[in-house]
Scaffold this active site. Sequence first.
Site, short mmCIF file in Angstrom:
data_model
loop_
_atom_site.label_atom_id
_atom_site.label_comp_id
_atom_site.label_asym_id
_atom_site.label_seq_id
_atom_site.Cartn_x
_atom_site.Cartn_y
_atom_site.Cartn_z
N SER A 1 -4.45 2.29 -8.63
CA SER A 1 -5.24 3.54 -8.67
C SER A 1 -5.95 3.59 -10.02
CB SER A 1 -4.30 4.74 -8.56
OG SER A 1 -4.98 5.94 -8.83
N TYR B 1 3.05 10.13 -11.86
CA TYR B 1 2.26 9.35 -10.88
C TYR B 1 1.42 8.31 -11.63
CZ TYR B 1 -1.11 7.96 -7.35
OH TYR B 1 -1.89 7.20 -6.50
N ASN C 1 0.81 -1.21 0.00
CA ASN C 1 0.00 0.00 0.00
C ASN C 1 0.85 1.27 0.00
OD1 ASN C 1 -2.40 1.80 0.93
ND2 ASN C 1 -0.91 1.97 2.61
P1 NDP Z 1 -1.46 8.57 2.80
O1 NDP Z 1 -0.52 9.68 2.46
O2 NDP Z 1 -2.48 8.82 3.86
O3 NDP Z 1 -0.63 7.25 3.20
C1 NDP Z 1 0.51 6.87 2.48
C2 NDP Z 1 1.28 5.85 3.30
O4 NDP Z 1 2.42 5.43 2.55
C3 NDP Z 1 1.78 6.42 4.61
O5 NDP Z 1 1.54 5.49 5.63
C4 NDP Z 1 3.27 6.58 4.39
O6 NDP Z 1 3.98 6.33 5.60
C5 NDP Z 1 3.54 5.45 3.39
N1 NDP Z 1 4.77 5.66 2.66
C6 NDP Z 1 5.05 6.63 1.76
N2 NDP Z 1 6.32 6.53 1.34
C7 NDP Z 1 6.85 5.46 2.00
C8 NDP Z 1 8.13 4.86 2.01
N3 NDP Z 1 9.15 5.33 1.25
N4 NDP Z 1 8.35 3.79 2.80
C9 NDP Z 1 7.35 3.31 3.58
N5 NDP Z 1 6.12 3.83 3.61
C10 NDP Z 1 5.88 4.91 2.84
O7 NDP Z 1 -2.16 8.17 1.43
P2 NDP Z 1 -3.19 7.00 1.04
O8 NDP Z 1 -3.55 6.20 2.21
O9 NDP Z 1 -4.25 7.63 0.24
O10 NDP Z 1 -2.26 6.17 0.04
C11 NDP Z 1 -2.06 4.77 0.15
C12 NDP Z 1 -1.95 4.18 -1.25
O11 NDP Z 1 -3.18 4.39 -1.94
C13 NDP Z 1 -0.87 4.81 -2.13
O12 NDP Z 1 -0.21 3.78 -2.84
C14 NDP Z 1 -1.66 5.71 -3.08
O13 NDP Z 1 -1.00 5.90 -4.29
C15 NDP Z 1 -2.92 4.87 -3.25
N6 NDP Z 1 -4.10 5.58 -3.72
C16 NDP Z 1 -4.58 6.67 -3.04
C17 NDP Z 1 -5.72 7.32 -3.50
C18 NDP Z 1 -6.25 8.55 -2.87
O14 NDP Z 1 -7.02 9.28 -3.52
N7 NDP Z 1 -5.95 8.83 -1.62
C19 NDP Z 1 -6.43 6.82 -4.69
C20 NDP Z 1 -5.81 5.68 -5.33
C21 NDP Z 1 -4.71 5.09 -4.84
P3 NDP Z 1 5.26 7.14 6.11
O15 NDP Z 1 5.19 8.51 5.56
O16 NDP Z 1 5.13 7.08 7.61
O17 NDP Z 1 6.40 6.33 5.61
C1 8X3 Z 2 -5.07 8.64 -6.49
C2 8X3 Z 2 -6.25 9.02 -7.28
O1 8X3 Z 2 -7.04 10.45 -9.22
O2 8X3 Z 2 -5.63 11.51 -7.57
O3 8X3 Z 2 -4.36 7.60 -7.06
O4 8X3 Z 2 -4.71 9.96 -9.11
S1 8X3 Z 2 -5.88 10.30 -8.35
#
Ligand code: NDP
Ligand code: 8X3
Length: 258
Positions: A143, A156, A90
């Site tokens: 995504s 991205y 994730n």
């Molecule tokens: P958040 O920013 O709330 O969470 C992202 C998480 O990723 C954090 O826990 C962060 O932890 C961790 N992370 C980032 N970089 C690293 C790293 N180098 N090593 C370890 N952990 C890392 O965002 P979301 O929960 O929304 O995102 C989770 C996933 O969902 C991502 O892959 C995102 O691309 C995907 N996604 C999100 C969408 C949205 O609209 N929110 C839609 C579609 C997909 P920490 O900083 O503590 O390391």
């Molecule tokens: C996150 C959703 O539409 O911002 O992956 O790319 S969007």
Amino acid sequence: MDKKIVLITGASSGIGAACARIFAGAGAKLILAARRWQRLQELAQELTAQYGDDLQLHLLQLDVRDRLAVESTIKNLPQEWADIDVLINNAGLSRGLDKLHAGDFQDWEEMIDTNIKGLLYLTRYVVPGMVERDRGHVINIGSIAGHQTYPGGNVYCGTKAAVKAISEGLKLDLVGTPIKVTSVDPGMVETEFSQVRFHGDSDRASQVYQGLTPLTADDIADVVFFCATRPNHVNINEVILMPVDQASATLVHRKSII
Ligand code: NDP
Ligand code: 8X3
């Protein structure tokens, strides 16, 4: 899920933390990984307060971009945590929304190193054990950005298109084993995602969700949990989900604000 070992990367926030909550509720043993140790500890305290001492947690401070750290962390897991049943890849992020020809190199590196290479490292070090044990499930958080490219999304979207291809490739390569591979691909989810994208600019981040009802992290965790709890012969390959107010990466409905 009872006593199954579930490793969640990016568990310190958003979708990863929501996954931790739902799998904890189902009695899973959780390995929670992220860079922000304090946030992982806070989540651990919350879960322990809710589920008591029966809940088994193992926290990992891990940057998924660091291949050697991923390798030694997975290889040196204590014996009772080594047999991972479910890997939830994730951890991920977007940085910036610049046009490609004006893009920031550091933003690019961070997205590629985290979303593609980090996911690959975890997969490469965890899946061999699954193959040996003849059981396991890899769930990647992709995504809609991997299905549709939007202006400024360039790199991205490229990373999430890569996640889609990697999920498909892993499924092909694991055919003949009982190991499952799933990609859960959300549209707009209100988490810290946009704050991270806009480097902490909260006003700009909140505008992303203005006038619409986005998905929540719990909505995604619900789908991940569904995928993880199907009968042994059922593999959910891919789930695309969006808010009702969103029709594509570029078409959303916003209620007008007076
Ligand atoms: P958040 O920013 O709330 O969470 C992202 C998480 O990723 C954090 O826990 C962060 O932890 C961790 N992370 C980032 N970089 C690293 C790293 N180098 N090593 C370890 N952990 C890392 O965002 P979301 O929960 O929304 O995102 C989770 C996933 O969902 C991502 O892959 C995102 O691309 C995907 N996604 C999100 C969408 C949205 O609209 N929110 C839609 C579609 C997909 P920490 O900083 O503590 O390391
Ligand atoms: C996150 C959703 O539409 O911002 O992956 O790319 S969007």
